[in-house]
Scaffold this motif. Structure first.
Motif, mmCIF file in Angstrom:
data_model
loop_
_atom_site.group_PDB
_atom_site.id
_atom_site.type_symbol
_atom_site.label_atom_id
_atom_site.label_comp_id
_atom_site.label_asym_id
_atom_site.label_seq_id
_atom_site.Cartn_x
_atom_site.Cartn_y
_atom_site.Cartn_z
ATOM 1 N N HIS A 24 0.862 -1.184 0.000
ATOM 2 C CA HIS A 24 0.000 0.000 0.000
ATOM 3 C C HIS A 24 0.898 1.233 0.000
ATOM 4 O O HIS A 24 1.646 1.458 0.948
ATOM 5 N N LEU A 26 1.491 5.188 0.055
ATOM 6 C CA LEU A 26 1.021 6.536 0.344
ATOM 7 C C LEU A 26 2.138 7.503 -0.071
ATOM 8 O O LEU A 26 3.255 7.075 -0.353
ATOM 9 N N PRO A 56 -1.375 5.466 10.759
ATOM 10 C CA PRO A 56 -1.292 4.798 9.455
ATOM 11 C C PRO A 56 0.139 4.753 8.933
ATOM 12 O O PRO A 56 0.722 5.791 8.633
ATOM 13 N N TRP A 61 2.866 10.180 10.148
ATOM 14 C CA TRP A 61 1.556 10.861 10.110
ATOM 15 C C TRP A 61 1.404 11.906 11.224
ATOM 16 O O TRP A 61 1.000 13.017 10.985
ATOM 17 N N VAL A 143 -9.625 1.994 -1.122
ATOM 18 C CA VAL A 143 -8.462 2.834 -1.382
ATOM 19 C C VAL A 143 -7.505 2.119 -2.335
ATOM 20 O O VAL A 143 -7.012 1.024 -2.033
ATOM 21 N N LYS A 169 -10.835 5.795 -3.632
ATOM 22 C CA LYS A 169 -9.887 6.881 -3.317
ATOM 23 C C LYS A 169 -8.539 6.440 -3.845
ATOM 24 O O LYS A 169 -8.091 5.320 -3.565
ATOM 25 N N LYS A 171 -4.564 6.951 -4.014
ATOM 26 C CA LYS A 171 -3.448 7.559 -3.297
ATOM 27 C C LYS A 171 -2.413 8.017 -4.316
ATOM 28 O O LYS A 171 -1.936 7.207 -5.129
ATOM 29 N N ASP A 198 -6.001 11.437 -2.558
ATOM 30 C CA ASP A 198 -5.447 11.881 -1.267
ATOM 31 C C ASP A 198 -3.948 12.075 -1.425
ATOM 32 O O ASP A 198 -3.237 11.148 -1.800
ATOM 33 N N ASN A 200 -1.982 13.412 1.172
ATOM 34 C CA ASN A 200 -1.271 13.417 2.463
ATOM 35 C C ASN A 200 -0.225 14.543 2.496
ATOM 36 O O ASN A 200 0.946 14.315 2.826
ATOM 37 N N GLU A 224 -8.289 15.440 -1.423
ATOM 38 C CA GLU A 224 -8.050 15.350 0.026
ATOM 39 C C GLU A 224 -6.640 15.812 0.367
ATOM 40 O O GLU A 224 -5.661 15.301 -0.177
ATOM 41 N N ASP A 249 -8.086 16.531 6.070
ATOM 42 C CA ASP A 249 -7.790 15.353 6.883
ATOM 43 C C ASP A 249 -6.748 15.764 7.945
ATOM 44 O O ASP A 249 -7.120 16.112 9.074
ATOM 45 N N GLU A 250 -5.463 15.816 7.567
ATOM 46 C CA GLU A 250 -4.438 16.234 8.524
ATOM 47 C C GLU A 250 -4.728 17.635 9.095
ATOM 48 O O GLU A 250 -4.303 17.944 10.215
ATOM 49 N N THR A 301 -10.393 6.724 7.883
ATOM 50 C CA THR A 301 -9.710 5.634 8.576
ATOM 51 C C THR A 301 -8.245 6.005 8.781
ATOM 52 O O THR A 301 -7.671 6.737 7.972
ATOM 53 N N LEU A 303 -6.293 3.512 8.817
ATOM 54 C CA LEU A 303 -5.942 2.130 8.467
ATOM 55 C C LEU A 303 -6.154 1.218 9.669
ATOM 56 O O LEU A 303 -5.407 0.257 9.899
ATOM 57 N N GLU A 326 -14.531 5.406 4.472
ATOM 58 C CA GLU A 326 -13.447 4.648 3.843
ATOM 59 C C GLU A 326 -12.963 3.579 4.840
ATOM 60 O O GLU A 326 -11.773 3.299 4.927
ATOM 61 N N PHE A 328 -12.304 0.623 5.120
ATOM 62 C CA PHE A 328 -12.056 -0.540 4.246
ATOM 63 C C PHE A 328 -10.960 -1.468 4.762
ATOM 64 O O PHE A 328 -10.787 -2.572 4.253
#
Ligand code: MUC
Ligand code: MG
Length: 372
Positions: A24, A26, A56, A61, A143, A169, A171, A198, A200, A224, A249-250, A301, A303, A326, A328
């Motif tokens: 995954h 990011l 996550p 993060w 995601v 979504k 990434k 997203d 981040n 996002e 988000d953040e 989430t 995660l 989300e 998921f």
């Protein structure tokens, strides 16, 4: 008759590392597994409450890690819980704030464990502590984060065919902003479902305006957190220039953050997560502020495993979500540490109906994935 006090008799912590079904990616982290700190308390009556602290993909993060959270918990927080009445969660959480600044994910695990035990003692679902649920199942997006167009499209198609997800979504943020934007547009058009992206915090303002020239009018409808969390004027400027909705988000971790997001008109969606907010109460407070300001609520989430996901579901099910969720992650983890997994069907995830969180840990699985 008055309810008897329910006193905490013992607390335990477990660090677990659960592998993912696929890598995954990011913008600033590549995950092959996800780590969790699980907090479990037991009352003198033998009732248990569980909570999960998740960041996550590690400390990038929020600066928190499972290792540091466990040390803080054992040295400074566990002693505060010993012998305490679980019916006074607000008082206990206020004391914890006096002892430890920040550490939202750890505080979320502790509050969740207290509220899980409280709801189990009362024989109600945790959502009942917040006035009860509006929905028994919530829409859930998937995601896409392989970093590759063909792989993302094939994965999305399989999810659509299985009746699991029909919003995605993507990434992005690892490559050139223009290339990433074009890949997202092509992915969305190949899938034929609404998509968000997203970042981040990976893009600058100039990157974002360049990317928006590609994204505007495409199948990508939500952007996002493109900019660093503190750049609320930048987010507001992007919102005014673009047809895409901006999701914070953040930038929206606390009620204080939310005051700024509202003042600056920085976003039209907010991603709600118990872990970044410091627990269910604060997540719900952020949600009420957003609701009052006309900002759409989205169930985010960190995660979370099935445990954190169940806790988020207990909270989200009591809110008028506009953007679905989300939640998921249990489907991306290669294994589940619950006796009965959460149910995903008809493009939704079901809110567990049992008492407390509505989920039970499989102790053998917990031991199997516990860090040695
Ligand atoms: C985030 O920033 O939204 C949620 C899904 C995912 O892949 O990463 C997380 C964190
Ligand atoms: Mg995000």
């Amino acid at each position: 008759a008055a309810l008897p006090a329910a006193l905490v008799r013992s607390v335990e912590t477990f660090i677990v590392d659960i592998p993912l079904r696929r890598v995954h990616k990011l913008s600033r982290a590549v995950l092959t597994h996800q780590s969790y700190l699980i907090v479990r308390l037991t009352t003198a009556d033998g009732v248990q409450g569980i909570g999960e602290a998740t960041v996550p993909g590690g400390p990038w993060w929020s600066g928190e890690s499972v290792e540091a959270m466990r040390a803080l918990f054992l040295n400074h927080i566990a002693p505060l819980l010993d012998g305490r009445d679980i019916f006074s969660a607000n008082a206990i959480m206020a004391e914890i704030d006096q002892v430890a600044y920040a550490n939202a994910a750890l505080k979320s695990a502790v509050e969740t464990a207290l509220l899980d035990a409280t709801a189990r003692t009362l024989s109600i679902p945790m959502s009942g502590l917040f006035g009860g649920r509006i929905a028994d199942a919530l829409p859930v997006l998937w995601v896409l984060a392989t970093g590759e167009l063909e792989a993302d499209v094939a994965e999305a198609q399989a999810k659509i065919d299985a009746g699991l997800h029909r919003r995605f979504k993507i990434k992005v943020g690892r490559g050139d902003p223009g290339d990433d934007a074009r890949r997202a547009v092509e992915t969305a058009s190949a899938i034929g479902c609404p998509c968000s992206i997203d970042l981040n915090e990976a893009w600058s303002f100039a990157d974002s305006t360049r990317a928006l020239a590609v994204l505007d009018g495409s199948g990508v409808d939500i952007l996002e957190q493109p900019l660093p969390r503190a750049d609320l004027p930048g987010l507001a400027d992007l919102a005014r220039r673009s047809s895409l909705a901006i999701m914070a988000d953040e930038s929206a971790c606390s009620t204080t953050d939310m005051i700024s997001v509202i003042r600056e008109r920085a976003a039209s969606y907010v991603s709600l997560k118990i872990s970044k907010a410091g627990g269910p109460s604060r997540m719900l407070a952020i949600a009420r502020m957003a609701q009052a300001a006309g900002i759409n609520l989205f169930g985010g989430t960190a995660l979370d495993s099935s445990i954190g996901t169940a806790a988020n579901l207990q909270c989200c099910s009591t809110l008028p979500l506009a953007g679905g969720t989300e939640l998921f992650m249990p489907l991306l983890l290669a294994d589940d540490i619950l006796e009965e997994p959460l149910i995903y069907r008809d493009f939704c995830v079901e809110v567990p109906s049992g008492v407390g969180l509505g989920v039970t840990i499989d102790d053998a699985k917990l031991r199997h994935y516990e860090r040695k």
